[in-house]
Design a protein around this motif. Structure first.
Motif, PDB file in Angstrom:
ATOM      1  N   PRO A  96     -23.883  70.744 -86.288  1.00  6.83           N
ATOM      2  CA  PRO A  96     -23.838  70.878 -84.824  1.00  6.83           C
ATOM      3  C   PRO A  96     -23.541  72.302 -84.356  1.00  6.83           C
ATOM      4  N   LEU A  97     -22.629  72.994 -85.044  1.00  9.02           N
ATOM      5  CA  LEU A  97     -22.308  74.363 -84.658  1.00  9.02           C
ATOM      6  C   LEU A  97     -23.515  75.273 -84.846  1.00  9.02           C
ATOM      7  N   GLY A  98     -24.215  75.120 -85.951  1.00 12.83           N
ATOM      8  CA  GLY A  98     -25.418  75.915 -86.181  1.00 12.83           C
ATOM      9  C   GLY A  98     -26.478  75.662 -85.126  1.00 12.83           C
ATOM     10  N   THR A  99     -26.657  74.401 -84.781  1.00 12.94           N
ATOM     11  CA  THR A  99     -27.631  74.037 -83.743  1.00 12.94           C
ATOM     12  C   THR A  99     -27.220  74.626 -82.398  1.00 12.94           C
ATOM     13  N   MET A 100     -25.943  74.481 -82.048  1.00 15.47           N
ATOM     14  CA  MET A 100     -25.454  75.037 -80.785  1.00 15.47           C
ATOM     15  C   MET A 100     -25.640  76.551 -80.741  1.00 15.47           C
ATOM     16  N   LEU A 101     -25.266  77.220 -81.814  1.00 17.92           N
ATOM     17  CA  LEU A 101     -25.378  78.678 -81.834  1.00 17.92           C
ATOM     18  C   LEU A 101     -26.829  79.122 -81.702  1.00 17.92           C
ATOM     19  N   PHE A 102     -27.728  78.438 -82.379  1.00 20.34           N
ATOM     20  CA  PHE A 102     -29.141  78.793 -82.276  1.00 20.34           C
ATOM     21  C   PHE A 102     -29.654  78.572 -80.856  1.00 20.34           C
ATOM     22  N   CYS A 103     -29.420  77.372 -80.317  1.00 21.81           N
ATOM     23  CA  CYS A 103     -29.939  77.046 -78.982  1.00 21.81           C
ATOM     24  C   CYS A 103     -29.319  77.932 -77.905  1.00 21.81           C
ATOM     25  N   TYR A 104     -28.010  78.094 -77.952  1.00 21.56           N
ATOM     26  CA  TYR A 104     -27.361  78.908 -76.928  1.00 21.56           C
ATOM     27  C   TYR A 104     -27.713  80.386 -77.063  1.00 21.56           C
TER      28      TYR A 104
ATOM     29  N   SER B 245     -15.252  63.561 -97.079  1.00 14.76           N
ATOM     30  CA  SER B 245     -14.728  64.523 -96.114  1.00 14.76           C
ATOM     31  C   SER B 245     -15.620  65.758 -96.028  1.00 14.76           C
ATOM     32  N   LEU B 246     -16.159  66.178 -97.160  1.00 14.21           N
ATOM     33  CA  LEU B 246     -17.051  67.328 -97.171  1.00 14.21           C
ATOM     34  C   LEU B 246     -18.342  67.009 -96.416  1.00 14.21           C
ATOM     35  N   GLU B 247     -18.847  65.793 -96.574  1.00 11.91           N
ATOM     36  CA  GLU B 247     -20.040  65.371 -95.827  1.00 11.91           C
ATOM     37  C   GLU B 247     -19.768  65.375 -94.323  1.00 11.91           C
ATOM     38  N   ILE B 248     -18.581  64.896 -93.930  1.00 11.74           N
ATOM     39  CA  ILE B 248     -18.211  64.883 -92.515  1.00 11.74           C
ATOM     40  C   ILE B 248     -18.117  66.317 -92.000  1.00 11.74           C
ATOM     41  N   ASN B 249     -17.582  67.236 -92.822  1.00 12.51           N
ATOM     42  CA  ASN B 249     -17.516  68.646 -92.426  1.00 12.51           C
ATOM     43  C   ASN B 249     -18.910  69.207 -92.155  1.00 12.51           C
ATOM     44  N   ILE B 250     -19.821  68.896 -93.037  1.00 11.84           N
ATOM     45  CA  ILE B 250     -21.176  69.441 -92.883  1.00 11.84           C
ATOM     46  C   ILE B 250     -21.887  68.788 -91.702  1.00 11.84           C
TER      47      ILE B 250
ATOM     48  N   ARG C 289     -20.981  82.884 -69.473  1.00 13.65           N
ATOM     49  CA  ARG C 289     -19.582  82.444 -69.625  1.00 13.65           C
ATOM     50  C   ARG C 289     -19.509  80.953 -69.935  1.00 13.65           C
ATOM     51  N   MET C 290     -20.366  80.156 -69.289  1.00  9.38           N
ATOM     52  CA  MET C 290     -20.355  78.722 -69.536  1.00  9.38           C
ATOM     53  C   MET C 290     -20.780  78.421 -70.980  1.00  9.38           C
ATOM     54  N   VAL C 291     -21.775  79.144 -71.471  1.00  9.63           N
ATOM     55  CA  VAL C 291     -22.216  78.966 -72.859  1.00  9.63           C
ATOM     56  C   VAL C 291     -21.061  79.271 -73.810  1.00  9.63           C
ATOM     57  N   PHE C 292     -20.382  80.388 -73.575  1.00  5.63           N
ATOM     58  CA  PHE C 292     -19.257  80.743 -74.443  1.00  5.63           C
ATOM     59  C   PHE C 292     -18.119  79.730 -74.325  1.00  5.63           C
ATOM     60  N   ALA C 293     -17.888  79.210 -73.146  1.00 11.00           N
ATOM     61  CA  ALA C 293     -16.840  78.203 -72.967  1.00 11.00           C
ATOM     62  C   ALA C 293     -17.169  76.928 -73.726  1.00 11.00           C
ATOM     63  N   VAL C 294     -18.414  76.499 -73.665  1.00  6.98           N
ATOM     64  CA  VAL C 294     -18.824  75.278 -74.367  1.00  6.98           C
ATOM     65  C   VAL C 294     -18.646  75.448 -75.877  1.00  6.98           C
ATOM     66  N   VAL C 295     -19.097  76.579 -76.407  1.00  5.29           N
ATOM     67  CA  VAL C 295     -18.982  76.830 -77.853  1.00  5.29           C
ATOM     68  C   VAL C 295     -17.516  76.984 -78.267  1.00  5.29           C
ATOM     69  N   ALA C 296     -16.743  77.715 -77.478  1.00  3.92           N
ATOM     70  CA  ALA C 296     -15.323  77.929 -77.821  1.00  3.92           C
ATOM     71  C   ALA C 296     -14.554  76.613 -77.804  1.00  3.92           C
TER      72      ALA C 296
ATOM     73  N   PHE D 124     -15.816  73.624 -78.261  1.00  7.61           N
ATOM     74  CA  PHE D 124     -16.275  72.844 -79.407  1.00  7.61           C
ATOM     75  C   PHE D 124     -15.524  73.274 -80.668  1.00  7.61           C
ATOM     76  N   LEU D 125     -15.464  74.572 -80.893  1.00  5.48           N
ATOM     77  CA  LEU D 125     -14.744  75.075 -82.067  1.00  5.48           C
ATOM     78  C   LEU D 125     -13.254  74.773 -81.991  1.00  5.48           C
ATOM     79  N   GLY D 126     -12.671  74.962 -80.820  1.00  5.86           N
ATOM     80  CA  GLY D 126     -11.240  74.742 -80.660  1.00  5.86           C
ATOM     81  C   GLY D 126     -10.804  73.309 -80.883  1.00  5.86           C
ATOM     82  N   PHE D 127     -11.681  72.366 -80.555  1.00  7.06           N
ATOM     83  CA  PHE D 127     -11.312  70.964 -80.694  1.00  7.06           C
ATOM     84  C   PHE D 127     -11.783  70.340 -82.008  1.00  7.06           C
ATOM     85  N   TRP D 128     -12.893  70.827 -82.569  1.00  9.45           N
ATOM     86  CA  TRP D 128     -13.412  70.220 -83.787  1.00  9.45           C
ATOM     87  C   TRP D 128     -13.024  70.962 -85.057  1.00  9.45           C
TER      88      TRP D 128
END
Length: 160
Positions: free
Chosen positions: A14-22, A3-8, A42-49, A51-55
């Motif tokens: 993915p979140l780190g990659t998204m935050l860097f690229c966006y 489960s910890l591996e799946i978290n990472i 706004r679209m960038v923030f919507a995509v990130v939000a 992603f966080l909200g669902f994952w």
């Protein structure tokens, strides 16, 4: 520990990659003098939000499952509720995969324009569009065969 591996692998990387690229995209947009850059931000923030909200809920439940596996949390009722929570949050996380096209449709002007154009060029729900060239569709007044003077050949067209 799985489960910890799946978290990472499923959230942190993915979140780190998204935050860097966006953040690079937003930084580039800040230098632009385009009046529509706020829509892009706004679209960038919507995509990130989204992603966080669902994952994030799924990954939090997986983290709790790791604590159960390590026997930090021991309660039969909690473990049973955790099993239900895993199923529910996993479903929610997988629904996210369907949302990015919806986000781009509602927030992306060019994407929406191209999608509308694609549907306009298609001739029906079961017929390929003109760009596919899998099935050519001719108007009803087109004869089923035609004679071309340049080659002297007859071109036969199948009527639908």
């Amino acid at each position: 520990m799985r489960s910890l591996e799946i978290n990472i692998l499923g959230l942190v990387i993915p979140l780190g990659t998204m935050l860097f690229c966006y953040s690079m995209i937003i930084r580039t947009l800040q230098h632009c003098k385009n009046e529509k850059k706020s829509k892009a931000v706004r679209m960038v923030f919507a995509v990130v939000a989204l992603f966080l909200g669902f994952w994030a809920p799924y990954n939090m439940v997986l983290f709790l499952e790791t604590l159960v596996e390590l026997e930090v949390l021991q309660d039969c009722t909690f473990e049973r509720h955790l099993d239900y929570a895993i199923q529910a949050t996993e479903t929610l996380a997988f629904v996210h995969c369907c949302l990015n096209p919806v986000i781009y449709f509602f927030l992306g002007e060019k994407f929406r324009k191209y999608l509308v154009q694609l549907f306009k060029t298609c001739r029906g729900p079961f017929l390929p569009c003109q760009y596919c060239r899998l099935l050519q569709i001719y108007p009803p007044d087109t004869p089923s065969s035609s004679y071309t003077q340049s080659t002297g050949d007859h071109d036969l067209h199948d009527a639908l």
